[in-house]
Design a protein around this motif. Structure first.
Motif, mmCIF file in Angstrom:
data_model
loop_
_atom_site.group_PDB
_atom_site.id
_atom_site.type_symbol
_atom_site.label_atom_id
_atom_site.label_comp_id
_atom_site.label_asym_id
_atom_site.label_seq_id
_atom_site.Cartn_x
_atom_site.Cartn_y
_atom_site.Cartn_z
ATOM 1 N N TYR A 42 0.833 -1.206 0.000
ATOM 2 C CA TYR A 42 0.000 0.000 0.000
ATOM 3 C C TYR A 42 0.865 1.253 0.000
ATOM 4 O O TYR A 42 0.603 2.206 -0.746
ATOM 5 C CB TYR A 42 -0.920 -0.008 1.229
ATOM 6 C CG TYR A 42 -1.532 1.340 1.541
ATOM 7 C CD1 TYR A 42 -2.618 1.818 0.813
ATOM 8 C CD2 TYR A 42 -1.003 2.149 2.554
ATOM 9 C CE1 TYR A 42 -3.166 3.066 1.081
ATOM 10 C CE2 TYR A 42 -1.546 3.390 2.833
ATOM 11 C CZ TYR A 42 -2.622 3.847 2.101
ATOM 12 O OH TYR A 42 -3.162 5.080 2.363
ATOM 13 N N LYS A 46 0.429 4.092 -2.892
ATOM 14 C CA LYS A 46 -0.659 4.944 -2.407
ATOM 15 C C LYS A 46 -0.723 6.312 -3.081
ATOM 16 O O LYS A 46 -1.801 6.884 -3.207
ATOM 17 C CB LYS A 46 -0.530 5.129 -0.896
ATOM 18 C CG LYS A 46 0.689 5.946 -0.473
ATOM 19 C CD LYS A 46 0.788 6.091 1.025
ATOM 20 C CE LYS A 46 1.981 6.953 1.406
ATOM 21 N NZ LYS A 46 2.131 7.074 2.864
ATOM 22 N N SER A 47 0.407 6.868 -3.505
ATOM 23 C CA SER A 47 0.421 8.248 -3.987
ATOM 24 C C SER A 47 0.220 8.380 -5.492
ATOM 25 O O SER A 47 0.192 9.493 -6.004
ATOM 26 C CB SER A 47 1.738 8.933 -3.589
ATOM 27 O OG SER A 47 1.833 9.021 -2.172
ATOM 28 N N ASP A 62 -9.388 5.433 -1.939
ATOM 29 C CA ASP A 62 -9.963 6.209 -0.840
ATOM 30 C C ASP A 62 -10.785 5.287 0.054
ATOM 31 O O ASP A 62 -11.705 4.615 -0.406
ATOM 32 C CB ASP A 62 -10.853 7.320 -1.400
ATOM 33 C CG ASP A 62 -11.397 8.226 -0.315
ATOM 34 O OD1 ASP A 62 -10.610 8.618 0.561
ATOM 35 O OD2 ASP A 62 -12.602 8.530 -0.358
ATOM 36 N N MET A 556 -8.162 5.307 5.353
ATOM 37 C CA MET A 556 -7.350 6.391 4.801
ATOM 38 C C MET A 556 -8.181 7.235 3.840
ATOM 39 O O MET A 556 -8.798 6.729 2.894
ATOM 40 C CB MET A 556 -6.125 5.828 4.072
ATOM 41 C CG MET A 556 -5.187 5.040 4.970
ATOM 42 S SD MET A 556 -4.493 5.994 6.347
ATOM 43 C CE MET A 556 -3.478 7.174 5.472
ATOM 44 N N HIS A 557 -8.181 8.548 4.097
ATOM 45 C CA HIS A 557 -8.813 9.500 3.187
ATOM 46 C C HIS A 557 -7.790 9.923 2.141
ATOM 47 O O HIS A 557 -6.688 10.360 2.481
ATOM 48 C CB HIS A 557 -9.308 10.728 3.958
ATOM 49 C CG HIS A 557 -9.750 11.854 3.075
ATOM 50 N ND1 HIS A 557 -10.786 11.733 2.191
ATOM 51 C CD2 HIS A 557 -9.268 13.128 2.939
ATOM 52 C CE1 HIS A 557 -10.945 12.882 1.542
ATOM 53 N NE2 HIS A 557 -10.038 13.749 1.979
ATOM 54 N N HIS A 558 -8.136 9.764 0.848
ATOM 55 C CA HIS A 558 -7.225 10.064 -0.259
ATOM 56 C C HIS A 558 -7.801 11.133 -1.162
ATOM 57 O O HIS A 558 -9.011 11.205 -1.360
ATOM 58 C CB HIS A 558 -6.977 8.804 -1.116
ATOM 59 C CG HIS A 558 -6.021 7.840 -0.513
ATOM 60 N ND1 HIS A 558 -4.728 7.703 -0.946
ATOM 61 C CD2 HIS A 558 -6.176 6.946 0.495
ATOM 62 C CE1 HIS A 558 -4.125 6.756 -0.240
ATOM 63 N NE2 HIS A 558 -4.983 6.284 0.640
ATOM 64 N N ARG A 582 0.426 16.417 2.129
ATOM 65 C CA ARG A 582 0.139 14.990 2.013
ATOM 66 C C ARG A 582 -1.170 14.785 1.262
ATOM 67 O O ARG A 582 -2.047 15.646 1.266
ATOM 68 C CB ARG A 582 0.036 14.321 3.391
ATOM 69 C CG ARG A 582 1.338 14.263 4.172
ATOM 70 C CD ARG A 582 2.339 13.327 3.490
ATOM 71 N NE ARG A 582 3.522 13.118 4.292
ATOM 72 C CZ ARG A 582 4.576 13.912 4.332
ATOM 73 N NH1 ARG A 582 4.567 15.019 3.612
ATOM 74 N NH2 ARG A 582 5.632 13.626 5.067
ATOM 75 N N LYS A 583 -1.288 13.607 0.611
ATOM 76 C CA LYS A 583 -2.517 13.275 -0.101
ATOM 77 C C LYS A 583 -3.352 12.242 0.647
ATOM 78 O O LYS A 583 -4.372 11.792 0.150
ATOM 79 C CB LYS A 583 -2.183 12.747 -1.503
ATOM 80 C CG LYS A 583 -1.524 13.787 -2.392
ATOM 81 C CD LYS A 583 -1.519 13.378 -3.845
ATOM 82 C CE LYS A 583 -0.544 12.253 -4.114
ATOM 83 N NZ LYS A 583 -0.461 11.947 -5.576
ATOM 84 N N GLN A 584 -2.901 11.827 1.835
ATOM 85 C CA GLN A 584 -3.637 10.828 2.619
ATOM 86 C C GLN A 584 -3.675 11.245 4.088
ATOM 87 O O GLN A 584 -2.721 11.857 4.591
ATOM 88 C CB GLN A 584 -2.986 9.437 2.523
ATOM 89 C CG GLN A 584 -2.602 8.988 1.125
ATOM 90 C CD GLN A 584 -1.213 9.416 0.736
ATOM 91 O OE1 GLN A 584 -0.375 9.715 1.573
ATOM 92 N NE2 GLN A 584 -0.955 9.465 -0.566
ATOM 93 N N HIS A 592 -14.759 10.370 8.032
ATOM 94 C CA HIS A 592 -14.532 10.269 6.588
ATOM 95 C C HIS A 592 -15.794 10.651 5.821
ATOM 96 O O HIS A 592 -15.739 11.392 4.827
ATOM 97 C CB HIS A 592 -14.099 8.847 6.232
ATOM 98 C CG HIS A 592 -13.433 8.747 4.894
ATOM 99 N ND1 HIS A 592 -13.085 7.557 4.314
ATOM 100 C CD2 HIS A 592 -13.046 9.709 3.996
ATOM 101 C CE1 HIS A 592 -12.527 7.774 3.141
ATOM 102 N NE2 HIS A 592 -12.494 9.082 2.928
#
Length: 619
Positions: A42, A46-47, A62, A556-558, A582-584, A592
């Protein structure tokens, strides 16, 4: 040692064991029960912006959580895990056609990344890889530039180039043959059965109808590149066998005419005639011919390189030998790998009279027989002169093709006259400059080694003037007024609230000197084990909700991207993500849902229960 380190030490053990090419790997499937491998998988993926694109199940990354990992592991234990069909999309190719691409579901991507991690330890160990040295595609520490550097340094005595092209290579890989090749190194039927499931997952067409995958690796799949390398490794081994069988001779025979001139020169110099007209004529004649026989029938060499499904064979020998190698490889691909060699695109080119194409570069030998004296440095960095017979590898960028591609993207006309990039007019000016910079820098960095690098002055001019025209259309100014306002290099001031102003300028290169070894090749070696341990320890999966500090049902919020520059600040909850860079973020399920409903849009960074990245910033 904690459980996570034991798991990652198991990967290191795999790497060391597989330095023995005859080693057979068993009990691999049990690694799929380890939570830490999924966390590392992950963290590695993830990015990527593509993870926000919905897969065939309509979900994105997400909302990914430890609970999702536990569900995957439970299905692995009962062997009920099934890969979902990939969602099919089509993206344009440079030649105007469309490329088929499959988008897997998020959980399938994570499992594929775990599979790729395991296979990389088996086939591409840094202690001694199973893959051949001639393979450069989709491997750690290797790239297009490592392949081209190999040609630059070790292919000067080539007479013929054999450019290989396999028709629909990745879409034609036979599943049975691939699994049979995997069995050479893997004796774990449960793990191989998981590979079967991946290969046969099928796909959804544009009308959402499901189709079975009868051949090929999943397009867009994370594990597909290494599976393709396992398959095409057999081609590498075949060419190595051909090389060992055909090569002969330690060095080429001396050219008797050249060495006759050398002897005459030596005698004349001994008599004190080193400054005479006859001596200078002898030197001129020597520089006009090679010191050895170029077409020595008793000297044969075969060179080979492959990047994914693009491969090139260099042959020092007669054309009949090149044709023989082509037919032998054609039969091998057809009979053993069930692949078809494209007759149209597989060409035999004379290295001195024609240009071969490989990895976007035009290759040929010499400068049309033009001889010259060059100055080089010896081992002590002292310059000295030597003759250059014009037999070195020449690498040139296909500038006419690059300009044609710029024309297809809307930067210029077919004749290379800059035009307005209409699709970018609505963007902020600093974003426009950065997009043009990315193209200009990218092309110059890739082709820095090219012998015709000075031709990129024209490409830089096209991009710079196209940028001026695009900004002129945005502001409804003339191009002259744009240059007057933003300067000759076009520098955009960027104002950010509560931060010092910064400037974004168009990148203008002034050094057009040829750098024959200007390859972008890194020397730093990253240890897989240490890197994955670091990623595992910094993971935010399983942390408490950073909004309310609730440790239960955390996911995780993406977001796809966070703007780092520009005059307009991000709105809503994205402002917090930009402040954290950050993106997460780890949040509980309840928070969420509130984020997506916009209930936290007025929240500030100081309103968070804790900063999940504070410890990293202190580092």
């Amino acid at each position: 040692m904690d459980e996570s380190q034991k798991t990652l030490q198991r990967l290191e053990c795999l790497r060391k064991l597989n330095t023995d090419r005859e080693w057979l790997n068993s009990n691999l499937y049990r690694l799929l029960y380890k939570v830490d491998l999924y966390i590392v998988a992950y963290e590695r993926m993830k990015s990527a912006p593509g993870n926000i694109t919905p897969g065939s199940d309509g979900k994105t990354i997400d909302g990914f959580s430890l609970q999702a990992i536990q569900q995957i592991i439970q299905e692995m234990r009962t062997e009920q895990f099934q890969f979902k069909p990939v969602r099919t999309v089509y993206i344009p190719k440079p030649n105007g056609k469309m490329r088929k691409l499959g988008i897997p579901s998020t959980r399938d991507k994570v499992v594929q990344e775990v599979i790729r991690l395991i296979l990389e330890c088996i086939y591409d160990s840094p202690h001694g890889p199973y893959f051949h040295e001639a393979s450069h595609g989709f491997r750690p520490g290797r790239s297009c530039h490592t392949a081209l550097r190999e040609i630059r340094g070790k292919w000067p005595a080539t007479n013929w180039f054999l450019e290989g092209d396999i028709s629909d290579c990745f879409g034609s890989i036979e599943h049975g043959v691939l699994v049979g090749l995997l069995r050479k190194k893997i004796r774990d039927e449960r793990f191989l059965n998981l590979i079967w499931k991946l290969l046969r997952a099928g796909y959804l067409d544009l009308q959402e109808a499901r189709h079975d995958s009868l051949a090929g690796t999943p397009q867009g799949g994370i594990a597909s590149p290494i599976l393709a390398n396992v398959y095409l490794h057999e081609l590498d081994e075949k060419v190595e066998g051909i090389r060992a069988r055909l090569e002969r001779g330690k060095k080429k025979r001396k050219n008797p005419l050249y060495h006759n001139l050398v002897e005459r020169k030596r005698r004349l110099q001994k008599k004190g005639g080193g400054h005479t007209k006859a001596y200078r004529e002898l030197v001129r004649q020597m520089r006009s011919m090679p010191a050895v026989e170029v077409n020595d029938p008793d000297f044969i060499r075969v060179k080979y390189l492959r990047y994914a499904d693009d491969w090139l064979v260099g042959i020092c020998g007669p054309r009949t030998l090149a044709e023989q190698v082509k037919e032998e490889l054609k039969s091998f691909l057809r009979d053993h790998l069930k692949l078809t060699l494209s007759e149209e695109k597989t060409r035999i080119t004379h290295a001195r009279e024609e240009q071969a194409q490989f990895l976007g570069t035009q290759l040929f030998i010499g400068r049309g027989g033009i001889q010259r004296v060059v100055t080089i440095n010896n081992g002590l960095s002292k310059p000295f002169k030597r003759r250059s017979t014009g037999s070195e590898i020449i690498m040139e960028a296909p500038t006419h093709k690059l300009i044609k591609k710029l024309e297809s993207k809307g930067f210029c006309t077919a004749k290379g006259i800059p035009t307005t990039k209409k699709a970018w007019i609505a963007l902020d000016p600093d974003q426009i400059v950065q997009l043009y910079n990315g193209i200009n820098r990218g092309l110059q960095n890739y082709y820095r080694f090219a012998d015709n690098f000075q031709h990129f002055m024209r490409i830089q001019y096209i991009l710079q003037y196209s940028l001026a025209k695009t900004l002129a259309a945005k502001y409804r100014y003339s191009v002259r007024r744009i240059y007057k306002r933003f300067g000759k290099t076009i520098t955009i001031p960027v104002k950010i609230k509560d931060k010092p102003d910064r400037k974004v300028s168009f990148y203008v290169n002034h050094d057009w000197k040829k750098q024959r070894n200007g390859f972008q090749v890194g020397n730093a070696k990253i240890d897989l084990l240490l890197w994955t341990i670091t990623m595992r320890t910094r993971s935010k999966l399983g942390k408490a909700c950073c909004v309310c500090n609730d440790p239960l049902q955390v996911e995780m919020h993406h977001v796809r991207h966070i703007r780092k520059t520009g005059a307009k600040p991000p709105t809503g909850f994205n402002a917090i993500l930009q402040a954290l860079n950050r993106k997460q973020l780890p949040v509980c399920r309840s928070c969420h849902q509130k984020i997506h409903r916009g209930e936290y849009d007025g929240m500030r960074l100081t309103d968070l229960a804790y900063n999940p990245y504070a410890s990293e910033k202190r580092r």
